[in-house]
Design a protein around this motif. Structure first.
Motif, PDB file in Angstrom:
ATOM      1  N   TYR A 167      55.113  20.420   4.562  1.00 34.06           N
ATOM      2  CA  TYR A 167      55.027  18.980   4.763  1.00 34.06           C
ATOM      3  C   TYR A 167      54.167  18.599   5.956  1.00 34.06           C
ATOM      4  CZ  TYR A 167      59.057  18.759   1.598  1.00 34.06           C
ATOM      5  OH  TYR A 167      59.896  18.885   0.520  1.00 34.06           O
ATOM      6  N   SER A 168      53.711  19.604   6.734  1.00 30.78           N
ATOM      7  CA  SER A 168      52.975  19.289   7.959  1.00 30.78           C
ATOM      8  C   SER A 168      51.723  18.451   7.718  1.00 30.78           C
ATOM      9  CB  SER A 168      52.615  20.579   8.702  1.00 30.78           C
ATOM     10  OG  SER A 168      51.854  21.446   7.885  1.00 30.78           O
ATOM     11  N   PRO A 169      50.953  18.667   6.638  1.00 28.39           N
ATOM     12  CA  PRO A 169      49.816  17.763   6.407  1.00 28.39           C
ATOM     13  C   PRO A 169      50.245  16.328   6.166  1.00 28.39           C
ATOM     14  CG  PRO A 169      49.566  19.783   5.128  1.00 28.39           C
ATOM     15  CD  PRO A 169      50.960  19.774   5.649  1.00 28.39           C
ATOM     16  N   ILE A 170      51.407  16.153   5.513  1.00 26.48           N
ATOM     17  CA  ILE A 170      51.901  14.798   5.258  1.00 26.48           C
ATOM     18  C   ILE A 170      52.382  14.147   6.554  1.00 26.48           C
ATOM     19  CG2 ILE A 170      53.482  13.403   3.877  1.00 26.48           C
ATOM     20  CD1 ILE A 170      51.464  14.876   2.224  1.00 26.48           C
ATOM     21  N   VAL A 171      52.994  14.963   7.436  1.00 21.77           N
ATOM     22  CA  VAL A 171      53.400  14.443   8.749  1.00 21.77           C
ATOM     23  C   VAL A 171      52.182  13.957   9.510  1.00 21.77           C
ATOM     24  CG1 VAL A 171      54.414  15.016  10.977  1.00 21.77           C
ATOM     25  CG2 VAL A 171      55.465  15.870   8.882  1.00 21.77           C
ATOM     26  N   LEU A 172      51.135  14.775   9.497  1.00 16.89           N
ATOM     27  CA  LEU A 172      49.901  14.379  10.182  1.00 16.89           C
ATOM     28  C   LEU A 172      49.332  13.104   9.572  1.00 16.89           C
ATOM     29  CD1 LEU A 172      47.621  14.905  12.182  1.00 16.89           C
ATOM     30  CD2 LEU A 172      46.563  16.408  10.487  1.00 16.89           C
ATOM     31  N   ASP A 199      65.749   3.731   8.450  1.00 24.09           N
ATOM     32  CA  ASP A 199      65.581   4.988   7.729  1.00 24.09           C
ATOM     33  C   ASP A 199      64.244   4.965   7.009  1.00 24.09           C
ATOM     34  OD1 ASP A 199      65.944   3.477   5.349  1.00 24.09           O
ATOM     35  OD2 ASP A 199      68.109   3.791   5.463  1.00 24.09           O
ATOM     36  N   ALA A 200      63.942   6.048   6.312  1.00 21.12           N
ATOM     37  CA  ALA A 200      62.640   6.167   5.664  1.00 21.12           C
ATOM     38  C   ALA A 200      62.393   5.045   4.671  1.00 21.12           C
ATOM     39  CB  ALA A 200      62.525   7.523   4.966  1.00 21.12           C
ATOM     40  N   GLY A 201      63.444   4.557   4.034  1.00 21.42           N
ATOM     41  CA  GLY A 201      63.291   3.482   3.059  1.00 21.42           C
ATOM     42  C   GLY A 201      62.870   2.170   3.673  1.00 21.42           C
ATOM     43  N   ASP A 202      63.052   2.013   4.990  1.00 21.90           N
ATOM     44  CA  ASP A 202      62.657   0.772   5.665  1.00 21.90           C
ATOM     45  C   ASP A 202      61.187   0.773   6.071  1.00 21.90           C
ATOM     46  OD1 ASP A 202      65.279  -0.268   5.580  1.00 21.90           O
ATOM     47  OD2 ASP A 202      65.832   0.961   7.313  1.00 21.90           O
ATOM     48  N   SER A 203      60.537   1.918   5.993  1.00 17.40           N
ATOM     49  CA  SER A 203      59.156   2.048   6.455  1.00 17.40           C
ATOM     50  C   SER A 203      58.172   1.868   5.306  1.00 17.40           C
ATOM     51  CB  SER A 203      58.950   3.421   7.109  1.00 17.40           C
ATOM     52  OG  SER A 203      57.588   3.640   7.399  1.00 17.40           O
ATOM     53  N   VAL A 204      57.274   0.913   5.463  1.00 16.35           N
ATOM     54  CA  VAL A 204      56.224   0.710   4.466  1.00 16.35           C
ATOM     55  C   VAL A 204      55.308   1.914   4.409  1.00 16.35           C
ATOM     56  CG1 VAL A 204      54.230  -0.710   3.828  1.00 16.35           C
ATOM     57  CG2 VAL A 204      56.317  -1.802   4.680  1.00 16.35           C
ATOM     58  N   LEU A 205      55.008   2.511   5.577  1.00 14.26           N
ATOM     59  CA  LEU A 205      54.136   3.679   5.604  1.00 14.26           C
ATOM     60  C   LEU A 205      54.746   4.850   4.847  1.00 14.26           C
ATOM     61  CD1 LEU A 205      52.727   3.739   9.256  1.00 14.26           C
ATOM     62  CD2 LEU A 205      51.769   2.684   7.208  1.00 14.26           C
ATOM     63  N   MET A 206      56.060   5.038   4.950  1.00 19.73           N
ATOM     64  CA  MET A 206      56.708   6.122   4.222  1.00 19.73           C
ATOM     65  C   MET A 206      56.668   5.872   2.720  1.00 19.73           C
ATOM     66  SD  MET A 206      57.548   8.490   6.296  1.00 19.73           S
ATOM     67  CE  MET A 206      56.092   8.058   7.263  1.00 19.73           C
ATOM     68  N   THR A 207      56.749   4.609   2.328  1.00 18.33           N
ATOM     69  CA  THR A 207      56.618   4.274   0.908  1.00 18.33           C
ATOM     70  C   THR A 207      55.238   4.659   0.394  1.00 18.33           C
ATOM     71  OG1 THR A 207      58.160   2.417   1.184  1.00 18.33           O
ATOM     72  CG2 THR A 207      56.774   2.410  -0.787  1.00 18.33           C
ATOM     73  N   VAL A 208      54.213   4.407   1.226  1.00 20.11           N
ATOM     74  CA  VAL A 208      52.847   4.785   0.856  1.00 20.11           C
ATOM     75  C   VAL A 208      52.724   6.306   0.739  1.00 20.11           C
ATOM     76  CG1 VAL A 208      50.432   4.773   1.607  1.00 20.11           C
ATOM     77  CG2 VAL A 208      51.837   2.725   1.880  1.00 20.11           C
ATOM     78  N   LEU A 209      53.278   7.036   1.712  1.00 19.30           N
ATOM     79  CA  LEU A 209      53.210   8.488   1.682  1.00 19.30           C
ATOM     80  C   LEU A 209      53.968   9.066   0.495  1.00 19.30           C
ATOM     81  CD1 LEU A 209      53.640   9.485   5.446  1.00 19.30           C
ATOM     82  CD2 LEU A 209      51.543   9.377   4.113  1.00 19.30           C
ATOM     83  N   GLN A 210      55.106   8.477   0.173  1.00 14.21           N
ATOM     84  CA  GLN A 210      55.880   8.948  -0.972  1.00 14.21           C
ATOM     85  C   GLN A 210      55.098   8.778  -2.266  1.00 14.21           C
ATOM     86  OE1 GLN A 210      59.632   6.945  -1.563  1.00 14.21           O
ATOM     87  NE2 GLN A 210      60.525   8.714  -2.611  1.00 14.21           N
ATOM     88  N   THR A 260      60.089  13.901  -2.626  1.00 15.98           N
ATOM     89  CA  THR A 260      61.506  13.655  -2.866  1.00 15.98           C
ATOM     90  C   THR A 260      62.069  12.829  -1.713  1.00 15.98           C
ATOM     91  OG1 THR A 260      62.230  15.635  -1.689  1.00 15.98           O
ATOM     92  CG2 THR A 260      61.694  15.869  -4.049  1.00 15.98           C
ATOM     93  N   PRO A 261      63.196  12.131  -1.923  1.00 15.31           N
ATOM     94  CA  PRO A 261      63.798  11.349  -0.831  1.00 15.31           C
ATOM     95  C   PRO A 261      64.112  12.177   0.404  1.00 15.31           C
ATOM     96  CG  PRO A 261      64.740  10.721  -2.943  1.00 15.31           C
ATOM     97  CD  PRO A 261      63.866  11.908  -3.210  1.00 15.31           C
ATOM     98  N   ASP A 262      64.604  13.433   0.205  1.00 11.54           N
ATOM     99  CA  ASP A 262      64.911  14.285   1.361  1.00 11.54           C
ATOM    100  C   ASP A 262      63.649  14.640   2.135  1.00 11.54           C
ATOM    101  OD1 ASP A 262      67.576  14.249   0.768  1.00 11.54           O
ATOM    102  OD2 ASP A 262      67.562  16.177  -0.288  1.00 11.54           O
ATOM    103  N   ALA A 263      62.559  14.893   1.429  1.00 11.84           N
ATOM    104  CA  ALA A 263      61.300  15.214   2.092  1.00 11.84           C
ATOM    105  C   ALA A 263      60.788  14.017   2.879  1.00 11.84           C
ATOM    106  CB  ALA A 263      60.263  15.652   1.053  1.00 11.84           C
ATOM    107  N   VAL A 264      60.900  12.840   2.309  1.00 14.25           N
ATOM    108  CA  VAL A 264      60.446  11.632   2.991  1.00 14.25           C
ATOM    109  C   VAL A 264      61.243  11.415   4.270  1.00 14.25           C
ATOM    110  CG1 VAL A 264      60.276   9.115   2.822  1.00 14.25           C
ATOM    111  CG2 VAL A 264      59.624  10.534   0.879  1.00 14.25           C
ATOM    112  N   THR A 265      62.542  11.665   4.219  1.00 14.17           N
ATOM    113  CA  THR A 265      63.383  11.502   5.414  1.00 14.17           C
ATOM    114  C   THR A 265      62.957  12.457   6.519  1.00 14.17           C
ATOM    115  OG1 THR A 265      65.283  10.783   4.089  1.00 14.17           O
ATOM    116  CG2 THR A 265      65.742  11.640   6.294  1.00 14.17           C
ATOM    117  N   SER A 266      62.721  13.730   6.169  1.00 16.27           N
ATOM    118  CA  SER A 266      62.286  14.713   7.167  1.00 16.27           C
ATOM    119  C   SER A 266      60.934  14.336   7.761  1.00 16.27           C
ATOM    120  CB  SER A 266      62.199  16.106   6.531  1.00 16.27           C
ATOM    121  OG  SER A 266      63.471  16.540   6.116  1.00 16.27           O
TER     122      SER A 266
END
Length: 464
Positions: A27-32, A87-98, A104-110
């Motif tokens: 997941y490190s590329p997605i974190v970046l 949480d991750a569901g509140d972030s618009v950026l996380m929605t874009v990344l997902q 998966t939801p667990d991956a998005v949270t991490s």
């Protein structure tokens, strides 16, 4: 791994922060990617906010703060943080990344937790650079020009709002001692940058009032940093220990004074090292090494890293390389400091001040109380001046009102330490915004309303 807010700046572990101990390496590329998207939001928001604020003749830092509020938890939810309850569901950026990565939801949270940690650490480094820059701008020679008058004004300007704010929150609003002390400490700040800019614009920087205001603001910065070191350390222990308070005050004062005295010897070594080095960064790299080392020492003796950074700035202000250093620090500050201000605004949920919600009305009352104490607590400093016939006391008091970037440092560290709940944190931010907004026009008005003899005296002082 989630960084414990109570140990802000106490340790850095960049590999674990970049990926998070619970985040798989794939997941490190997605974190970046998340970090990069966050920085894009930060820089666009900071520049737009700063430029708009400047166009309407207000401090750019206010625009950055408001922009942070807009992109953060209060409005757009582009930049939100777990410590604020999101949480991750509140972030618009996380929605874009997902959507991009089909996560998966667990991956998005991490990924959300790891990305938030990286941005928070960058913001914390930004505040170290900010305090280092403030130290560079705090000319100790100004203290000798204004003497004991500025010292008295600064001491009154710290003691009155701190005491009134702390006691009021404890006895009127039944706050625990630690949050009340932290909020009271946030009331002590004065923005020397904002005040000196206004004084320069109206031609009063070298007047008697202007000299006292600027000198008092310099001393106020020093006292404020000591107060901040004390209350932040108290927040770590969770209790008020009088012996510990005395130790912190003595150690903070000794550390700051000792750093300045030893700086006379260090300055020669710094200049010699800078002259010997032939590659790029021959001035800024040794300066940052010194600033980070001082920050480390401050943290190691149970104070705060920012106190060490501030002391490093004061020391290097006396060096012959000061002008070159000041110019080279600015680009670094331009990159890192906006992350701090945008993050502070983004973490504030102003919905807690919505009066339509009954539970929020207490927050509004608290904000009103803090604003009143913040204004009165500084205005009274004008009457602490004595032996100066015809002095414009109102102008001196008004000149001490704006909290600006220094007040935001208090609010940001208080939020990171976890001692401020949402209503109190938002109330402090509102106090900082309002006092910084009203101070420039009030200061102009205070000098405009001066009598003609006073104006002539000010002009005489300027010519001298």
């Amino acid at each position: 791994m989630i960084l414990n807010p109570s140990t802000w700046l106490s340790s850095f572990s960049f590999p674990s922060l970049l990926l998070g101990t619970a985040t798989p390496s794939e997941y490190s590329p997605i974190v970046l990617t998340g970090v990069l998207l966050s920085l894009i939001v930060v820089y666009i928001a900071s520049k737009l906010g700063g430029e708009i604020s400047r166009k309407i003749n207000l401090p750019p830092v206010l625009g950055e703060l408001v922009a942070g509020v807009i992109v953060g938890a209060s409005v757009l939810h582009l930049l939100v943080f777990p410590e604020g309850g999101a949480d991750a569901g509140d972030s618009v950026l996380m929605t874009v990344l997902q959507f991009i990565g089909n996560l998966t939801p667990d991956a998005v949270t991490s990924i959300f937790e790891a990305q938030s940690e990286v941005v928070s650490v960058l913001a914390e480094i930004g505040v170290i650079i900010l305090l280092f820059e403030i130290g560079l701008e705090s000319d100790l020679k100004e203290l000798t020009k204004v003497g004991y008058q500025a010292t008295i004004v600064a001491c009154v300007g710290v003691a009155v709002p701190f005491g009134a704010g702390t006691i009021g929150l404890i006895y009127l609003f039944n706050f625990p001692a630690i949050p009340a002390i932290f909020a009271g400490a946030a009331l002590t700040a004065t923005s020397i940058g904002i005040t000196s800019k206004v004084l320069s614009e109206i031609g009063q920087l070298k007047s008697r009032e202007g000299q006292i205001i600027v000198g008092a603001a310099v001393i106020d910065d020093i006292l404020g940093i000591i107060v901040l070191a004390v209350v932040a350390s108290l927040a770590k222990t969770g209790e008020v220990d009088i012996a510990n308070v005395i130790y912190l005050i003595v150690s903070a004062t000794s550390f700051l004074i000792g750093s300045i005295l030893l700086g006379k010897f260090f300055n020669k070594s710094f200049v010699a090292a800078a002259d010997r080095l032939q590659t790029r960064g021959n001035i800024i790299i040794p300066a940052l090494v010194f600033a980070f080392f001082m920050a480390f020492i401050g943290n190691a003796i149970h104070l705060e890293a920012i106190l060490g950074a501030f002391a490093a700035g004061l020391v290097l202000d006396e060096t012959d390389k000061r002008k070159e250093l000041d110019e080279q620090v600015k680009p670094i500050a331009d990159i890192l400091v906006p992350i701090f201000f945008i993050t502070v605004g983004a973490k504030v949920d102003l919905s807690v001040l919505n009066p339509s919600t009954p539970a929020n009305r207490e927050g509004l009352i608290i904000a009103t109380f803090l604003i009143i104490v913040a204004i009165i607590g500084k205005v009274v400093t004008g009457w602490a001046v004595f032996g100066q016939p015809g002095i414009n006391r109102v102008a001196i008091g008004v000149g001490m009102i704006p909290r600006g970037e220094v007040g935001l440092v208090f609010a940001g560290i208080g939020a990171a330490s976890g001692v401020l709940d949402k209503p109190l944190q938002a109330a402090i931010i509102v106090m900082v915004i309002l006092t910084t907004f009203i101070a420039p026009p009030l200061l102009r008005l205070a000098f405009k309303e001066s009598s003609d003899p006073q104006k002539e005296l000010n002009q005489l002082d300027i010519t001298r």
